[in-house]
Design an enzyme around this catalytic site. Structure first.
Site, PDB file in Angstrom:
ATOM      1  N   THR A   1    -102.124  20.445  43.537  1.00 46.32           N
ATOM      2  CA  THR A   1    -101.598  21.788  43.254  1.00 46.32           C
ATOM      3  C   THR A   1    -100.801  22.296  44.448  1.00 46.32           C
ATOM      4  OG1 THR A   1    -103.492  22.196  41.842  1.00 46.32           O
ATOM      5  CG2 THR A   1    -102.275  24.142  42.588  1.00 46.32           C
TER       6      THR A   1
ATOM      7  N   CYS B   1    -101.819  16.322  77.422  1.00 50.90           N
ATOM      8  CA  CYS B   1    -102.881  17.248  77.785  1.00 50.90           C
ATOM      9  C   CYS B   1    -104.003  17.204  76.761  1.00 50.90           C
ATOM     10  CB  CYS B   1    -102.344  18.659  77.901  1.00 50.90           C
ATOM     11  SG  CYS B   1    -101.141  19.058  76.666  1.00 50.90           S
TER      12      CYS B   1
END
Ligand SMILES: Cc1ncc(COP(=O)(O)O)c(C=O)c1O
Length: 395
Positions: free
Chosen positions: A233, A321
């Site tokens: 959907t 990071c």
């Protein structure tokens, strides 16, 4: 000081989210009035995206959950629809949404992958690209613009070269769409990925453009949504917001090319003047207008970001990071940026929401932060000088 957001290549502020979460909640596939109005809005959004991409038909656009799904769908579809070809050509500086899939396909023996290198400005090695292309290439996947440096690849020309070998051509245009003009109608580009949250639409929505006539195999099978090309959907509120964001991106394109670029250039110039030992990462001649990546030698990018954050300024680091690793980013490594500079690389990425005062804040704040951090850095030549001058006195 007002907070300064200069991390728009990571994500952007959402422009609008409409009433489609509340009153207009129908399923766009339903026949009744509840669904029909939402279905119509989803169709309008497809047209708005078609305009932004300069595509020939709105049915060339398939909604996805974002850039990652669009990239995965494109590459897997190409491999499946070209069963007599088993090679992929890509670059060393792609986003992990391409690289991790390619590495996986190699690992399971599904494809041979050519990773094309770049030069110190992040420009693709065209000769190596030509050499890698062959009648065995199923698909080429190259990014339009790099998320870390903003470097733009000459994507239409690269697509033409792939066509000469009969290969399919996909581009990850997640960072390019909305920031730089795109016109797909007469190009050799077969597939293009985009992501809503990079252009002021919500996260978790994106699209894959598939040129009419290009063979396509869905990634998700199930219901008949998206003409059977992507089951599930539809995320109607996000799709409608993406359509509106596409319309606004077209309206603001000129602004992006001029005002945003002028702010970026002013920031870059001022920082390069005020701070010693720093330089720009990326192709200074062909870059996204909003992106500035500066390597500050002999400092840790993470430390700079923490100090900037304390001053209310959000930017992003060029080093890895997320994993907590000390490895510099794969993009800067591919560009052969020296270790001492790659570690201190910071990306400032603008959007049309930024104002001149944001540039002023960074220019007023960063030189002092750098001065302080460099005094603490054992790698800073100034510090080595100090160490040499320091004569320990032994009892
Ligand atoms: C170049 C590029 N490709 C793909 C993606 C992934 O997009 P999404 O977050 O919508 O999955 C990003 C997001 O940072 C990106 O910058």
């Amino acid at each position: 000081m007002n907070p300064v957001y200069l991390d728009n290549n990571a994500t952007t502020r959402v422009d609008l989210m409409m009433p489609f979460f509340t009153e207009q909640f129908g399923n766009p596939s339903s026949i009744h009035a509840f669904g029909a109005s939402v279905g119509a809005a989803v169709r309008t959004a497809r047209g708005q995206l078609q305009q932004l991409l300069g595509a020939a038909h709105d049915h060339e656009i398939i909604y996805t959950s974002g850039g990652t799904e669009a990239n995965n769908t494109a590459i897997l579809s190409a491999l499946e629809s070209m069963p007599d070809r088993e090679e992929i050509v890509t670059s060393k500086v792609e986003h992990p949404a391409v690289l991790a899939l390619c590495q996986h396909l190699e690992k399971i023996g599904r494809a041979k992958v050519h990773y094309i290198g770049v030069d110190s400005m992040g420009r693709l090695d065209i000769e190596a690209y030509r050499a890698a292309l062959s009648e065995k290439t199923a698909v080429v996947s190259l990014m339009w613009a790099n998320n870390e440096t903003g470097t733009i690849f000459p994507i239409e020309g690269l697509a033409d070269l792939a066509k000469e070998k009969g290969a399919l051509f996909h581009t990850d245009a997640v960072q390019a769409v909305g920031k730089t003009p795109v016109s797909l109608k007469d190009s050799s580009i077969d597939m293009l990925s985009l992501s809503g949250h990079k252009l002021h639409a919500p996260k978790g929505i994106g699209a894959l453009y598939v040129k009419r006539g290009v063979r396509f195999k869905p990634l998700l099978r199930g219901g008949h949504q998206e003409r059977g090309r992507r089951a599930g959907t539809e995320n109607a509120p996000a799709i409608i917001a993406l359509g509106k964001a596409a319309e606004l991106a077209l309206t603001h394109m000129q602004d992006e090319q001029t005002r945003v670029k002028a702010m970026r250039d002013r920031l870059e110039k001022a920082l390069l003047q005020a701070i010693p030992n720093c330089f720009v990462n990326g192709d200074i001649y062909d870059r996204l207008p909003n992106t500035c990546n500066i390597a500050f030698e002999y400092v840790e990018g993470e430390a700079i970001l923490l100090h900037l954050n304390r001053a209310g300024i959000a930017a992003s680091s060029g080093s890895a990071c997320t994993s907590g690793s000390l490895e510099p980013s794969h993009v800067l490594r591919a560009m052969n940026i020296p270790f001492t500079a790659a570690h201190g690389s910071i990306r400032f990425s603008f959007s049309r929401d930024n104002v001149d005062a944001d540039v002023d804040s960074v220019v007023e704040t960063l030189p002092a932060i750098m001065e302080k951090l460099r005094q603490l850095s054992p790698f800073w030549p100034g510090a080595q000088q100090k160490q040499a001058e320091f004569k320990p006195v032994y009892a």
